[in-house]
Design an enzyme around this catalytic site. Structure first.
Site, short mmCIF file in Angstrom:
data_model
loop_
_atom_site.label_atom_id
_atom_site.label_comp_id
_atom_site.label_asym_id
_atom_site.label_seq_id
_atom_site.Cartn_x
_atom_site.Cartn_y
_atom_site.Cartn_z
N GLU A 178 2.34 -6.78 -4.98
CA GLU A 178 2.20 -5.32 -5.06
C GLU A 178 0.74 -4.95 -5.31
O GLU A 178 0.08 -5.56 -6.16
CB GLU A 178 3.09 -4.80 -6.18
CG GLU A 178 3.72 -3.47 -5.90
CD GLU A 178 4.70 -3.51 -4.74
OE1 GLU A 178 4.29 -3.19 -3.61
OE2 GLU A 178 5.88 -3.84 -4.97
N ASP A 219 -2.16 -5.47 -0.73
CA ASP A 219 -2.43 -5.37 0.73
C ASP A 219 -3.81 -4.77 1.00
O ASP A 219 -4.54 -5.24 1.86
CB ASP A 219 -1.30 -4.66 1.49
CG ASP A 219 -1.03 -3.23 1.11
OD1 ASP A 219 -1.57 -2.74 0.08
OD2 ASP A 219 -0.25 -2.56 1.84
N ALA A 248 11.19 7.47 -2.17
CA ALA A 248 11.72 6.51 -3.14
C ALA A 248 10.95 5.20 -3.13
O ALA A 248 11.32 4.25 -3.81
CB ALA A 248 13.20 6.25 -2.85
N LEU A 257 10.55 3.30 -0.42
CA LEU A 257 11.16 2.35 0.52
C LEU A 257 10.60 2.53 1.93
O LEU A 257 11.21 2.14 2.92
CB LEU A 257 12.69 2.47 0.49
CG LEU A 257 13.34 2.24 -0.88
CD1 LEU A 257 14.84 2.45 -0.83
CD2 LEU A 257 13.02 0.82 -1.40
N SER A 258 9.45 3.18 2.01
CA SER A 258 8.70 3.31 3.26
C SER A 258 9.36 4.16 4.33
O SER A 258 9.41 3.79 5.50
CB SER A 258 8.38 1.93 3.85
OG SER A 258 7.45 1.31 3.06
N SER A 299 7.96 6.73 5.37
CA SER A 299 6.84 7.15 6.24
C SER A 299 6.57 6.11 7.31
O SER A 299 6.42 6.44 8.49
CB SER A 299 5.54 7.33 5.46
OG SER A 299 5.77 7.85 4.21
N ASP A 356 3.55 -1.79 4.88
CA ASP A 356 4.78 -1.08 5.23
C ASP A 356 4.98 -1.02 6.75
O ASP A 356 6.09 -1.25 7.26
CB ASP A 356 4.77 0.34 4.65
CG ASP A 356 4.52 0.35 3.15
OD1 ASP A 356 4.63 -0.72 2.53
OD2 ASP A 356 4.19 1.42 2.61
C1 GLA Z 1 2.47 1.75 -0.97
C2 GLA Z 1 1.52 1.54 0.21
C3 GLA Z 1 1.41 0.06 0.59
C4 GLA Z 1 1.10 -0.78 -0.65
C5 GLA Z 1 2.05 -0.44 -1.80
C6 GLA Z 1 1.67 -1.15 -3.08
O1 GLA Z 1 3.77 1.41 -0.59
O2 GLA Z 1 1.99 2.26 1.34
O3 GLA Z 1 0.44 -0.12 1.60
O4 GLA Z 1 -0.24 -0.64 -1.01
O5 GLA Z 1 2.07 0.95 -2.07
O6 GLA Z 1 1.84 -2.51 -2.94
#
Ligand code: GLA
Length: 386
Positions: free
Chosen positions: A33, A36, A122, A124-125, A127, A171
């Protein structure tokens, strides 16, 4: 969660005649976490929440898009010389179209219908799922072969440059390249990746705290700046340090006197987290669930104490999980300051875990959480032709 076969009956006029349908998944990050954007390592898995895009041709260079979730239509012209973001869900669509065009893909006009069951906001991406599903649909529709690593990069560019969020590549990458039953170890510098089998006797359980603290976006950018400050300090010694990826724990310790405490701790999180991801990958390959779980727990502590991106609700959810039988590991997942935890739970303990954690969290906070027992899934693809 929606199945492809259910979509036709579920929405009015979905998908319109002559449409093709694509879907891209959300993700959960198992470990790695805030690494990236430091050129580090991450280990997400694609999960069975999806954004679905139905696309049908138009004869002009207009994109018209209807969101089933927001029950709202937007249209824009691909030839608009100066498109501006509107802080609106449609920015993802427009930003992706723009990034594709700017890198040389001339798109055909299209009518899009979008529907998503990825929980919004939340962590969980949701976007990345809309970006990747839209990008894939637009490219395919315009007659291009889709190279998924390139698509992930362009979707990240759309989010960085048009939507205005300085996210890393994780993501979008997992939404493109995920595979059912697998976690993905990604080197965010080279973009080399490896799919790793998840332990069969365990399940990934996601606990949504249902809170999202306001400071999330501001603190995210602040952490990025703190990491960059760390790199500036650490590069002074003349070593070849471009990002925190280039720094070992030993180097950090030997330079620690020169670093402000807060910067030192931010760097320590990133450097130790990178090492944990590689250890976790080795543990998965050996089938050592206990070791994998231990690393997940350590990751949470580092995010909580060194990186300071957790919050009371996430810490509570993690503590509650750790007190339950069958939990191998529990930590916050995603950017932090709310959103979800990810839990590695023994298969036969899952039912009890779900019931007890929901009850205990609600008893303490008064908030009813959502608990998702996840299946992993494949990255973006076409699901229905017709
Ligand atoms: C968000 C960002 C990712 C990553 C995480 C943390 O989800 O979109 O690119 O940096 O935070 O790990």
């Amino acid at each position: 969660m929606i199945e492809a076969k259910d979509l036709r009956g579920r929405f009015n006029d979905w998908p319109r005649a002559g449409s093709r349908v694509y879907r891209a998944p959300g993700r959960v990050n198992l470990i790695g976490e805030h690494t990236d954007y430091n050129d580090g390592f991450v280990m997400p898995a694609a999960i069975d929440f999806h954004t679905w895009v139905a696309i049908a041709p138009r004869t002009d260079r207009t994109i018209s898009v209807f969101s089933e979730n927001f029950q709202e239509a937007v249209r824009f012209d691909l030839d608009d010389p100066a498109p501006q973001p509107k802080r609106h869900w449609s920015d993802y669509v427009r930003g992706v179209a723009l990034a594709l065009e700017q890198s040389g893909y001339r798109l055909r006009g299209a009518q899009l219908q979008i529907r998503s069951d990825v929980p919004i906001g939340a962590g969980l991406s949701s976007s990345a799922a809309i970006e990747v599903a839209t990008g894939y649909a637009l490219l395919h529709h315009s007659g291009f072969d889709v190279e998924k690593v390139e698509l992930a990069r362009l979707c990240q560019r759309a989010e960085n440059d048009f939507v205005g969020v300085r996210c890393g590549i994780m993501d979008q990458f997992i939404s493109c390249q995920g595979e059912k039953g697998k976690a993905l170890l990604l080197d965010c510098r080279s973009l080399e990746y490896k799919l790793l089998p998840l332990a069969k006797a365990t399940r990934l359980v996601i606990c949504n705290t249902m809170v999202k603290h306001e400071l999330a976006a501001g603190e995210y950018n602040k952490r990025r700046a703190e990491c960059e400050e760390g790199v500036r300090h650490l590069a002074r010694r003349g070593d070849d340090v471009k990002t925190l990826r280039d720094v070992t724990s030993a180097q950090l310790e030997s330079d620690s006197r020169d670093l402000p405490d807060i910067i030192y701790r931010r760097c320590r999180h990133v450097i130790s987290e990178n090492a944990r991801v590689l250890q976790a990958a080795a543990a998965l390959e050996r089938g050592s669930v206990a070791e994998f779980g231990r690393l997940i727990d350590e990751s949470h502590r580092s995010l909580q104490q060194d990186y300071e991106v957790s919050c009371a609700e996430l810490d509570l959810m993690v503590n509650l999980a750790n007190a339950l039988p069958g939990t191998y590991g529990a930590r916050m997942t995603g950017g932090g300051f709310g959103g979800c935890t990810v839990n590695l739970v023994l298969d036969e303990a899952v039912e009890e875990f779900k019931t007890r954690i929901a009850r205990d969290y609600e008893n303490t906070t008064g908030i009813t959480p959502e608990i998702y027992v996840c299946e992993t899934t494949d990255g973006v693809k076409e699901v229905v032709s017709g």
